[in-house]
Motif scaffolding. Structure first.
Motif, PDB file in Angstrom:
ATOM      1  N   GLN A  19       0.463  -1.304   0.022  1.00  0.00           N
ATOM      2  CA  GLN A  19       0.178  -0.249   0.037  1.00  0.00           C
ATOM      3  C   GLN A  19       1.268   0.913   0.086  1.00  0.00           C
ATOM      4  N   LYS A  20       0.304   2.240  -0.932  1.00  0.00           N
ATOM      5  CA  LYS A  20       1.231   3.472  -0.615  1.00  0.00           C
ATOM      6  C   LYS A  20       1.698   3.998   0.740  1.00  0.00           C
ATOM      7  N   GLY A  21       2.486   4.524   0.457  1.00  0.00           N
ATOM      8  CA  GLY A  21       3.073   5.079   2.229  1.00  0.00           C
ATOM      9  C   GLY A  21       2.985   4.418   2.922  1.00  0.00           C
ATOM     10  N   SER A  22       2.894   2.769   3.367  1.00  0.00           N
ATOM     11  CA  SER A  22       2.551   2.069   4.381  1.00  0.00           C
ATOM     12  C   SER A  22       4.072   1.650   5.111  1.00  0.00           C
ATOM     13  N   ARG A  23       4.097   1.963   6.405  1.00  0.00           N
ATOM     14  CA  ARG A  23       5.863   1.686   6.836  1.00  0.00           C
ATOM     15  C   ARG A  23       5.516   1.578   8.355  1.00  0.00           C
ATOM     16  N   LEU A  24       4.788   0.325   8.029  1.00  0.00           N
ATOM     17  CA  LEU A  24       4.360  -0.501   8.778  1.00  0.00           C
ATOM     18  C   LEU A  24       5.577  -1.630   9.250  1.00  0.00           C
TER      19      LEU A  24
END
Length: 159
Positions: A132-137
């Motif tokens: 997902q765009k921007g996902s950094r988990l």
DNA sequence: GCCAACGTTGGC
DNA sequence: GCCAACGTTGGC
């Protein structure tokens, strides 16, 4: 109860799958997670025997590079108590820890990592949090179907 | 090295 | 509680 599936990110410059492979008992504690959403997973959700996709991030070729198994469930991240550690957090106290970690053990290092771009090519993986765009988990849940698909992709590359 | 996206901090 | 500023993540 069926085991759950997770993806854990690491920068190979900091800790790679080869480091895990060379570790004593091929097991390591997963310290240094300093994000509340990931903390909650480490503390509450991730159970012994759960399976983990080991992912290399922020490197030349981001990829799932192998598999690991949870050996020990969430317990306080003691690095947060050590002023000399880069993971030190003065707000986390031993009697009321803020941060948690688990232990993971190497299950398998892929002969051929499954790269990020290969994951993006798979319609069945479109919903992965990783993609997902921007996902950094840095610790995230993965569906069993997604996990199995990635294992299958890795096996396919070995042929 | 660039930069978009996100999470956290802190003034108000 | 709002939101601007800042620091970090992570793909490219």
């Amino acid at each position: 109860m069926a085991c759950n599936h997770w993806l854990m990110k690491t920068e190979p410059n900091t800790y790679s799958i080869d480091d895990l492979s060379n570790a004593k008992k091929q097991t390591t504690c997963w310290e240094g997670v300093r994000n509340y959403q990931a903390r909650n997973l480490l503390r509450d959700e991730i159970k012994k025997g759960d399976r983990v996709l080991f992912y290399h991030s922020a490197c030349k070729e981001p990829a799932v590079v192998g598999l690991a198994i949870v050996e020990k469930e969430g317990y306080p991240d003691t690095f947060a108590f050590d002023p000399k550690s880069k993971y030190y957090d003065e707000k986390s106290k031993p009697d009321q820890p803020t941060w948690f970690m688990v232990d993971i053990k190497l299950e398998k290092k892929f002969d051929h990592p499954v790269t990020l771009s290969e994951l993006r090519d798979q319609a069945s993986l479109k919903e992965m949090i990783l993609l997902q765009k921007g996902s950094r988990l840095s610790v995230q849940p993965v569906k069993k179907t997604e996990f199995d698909k990635i294992v299958k992709l890795a096996a396919k590359k070995s042929n």
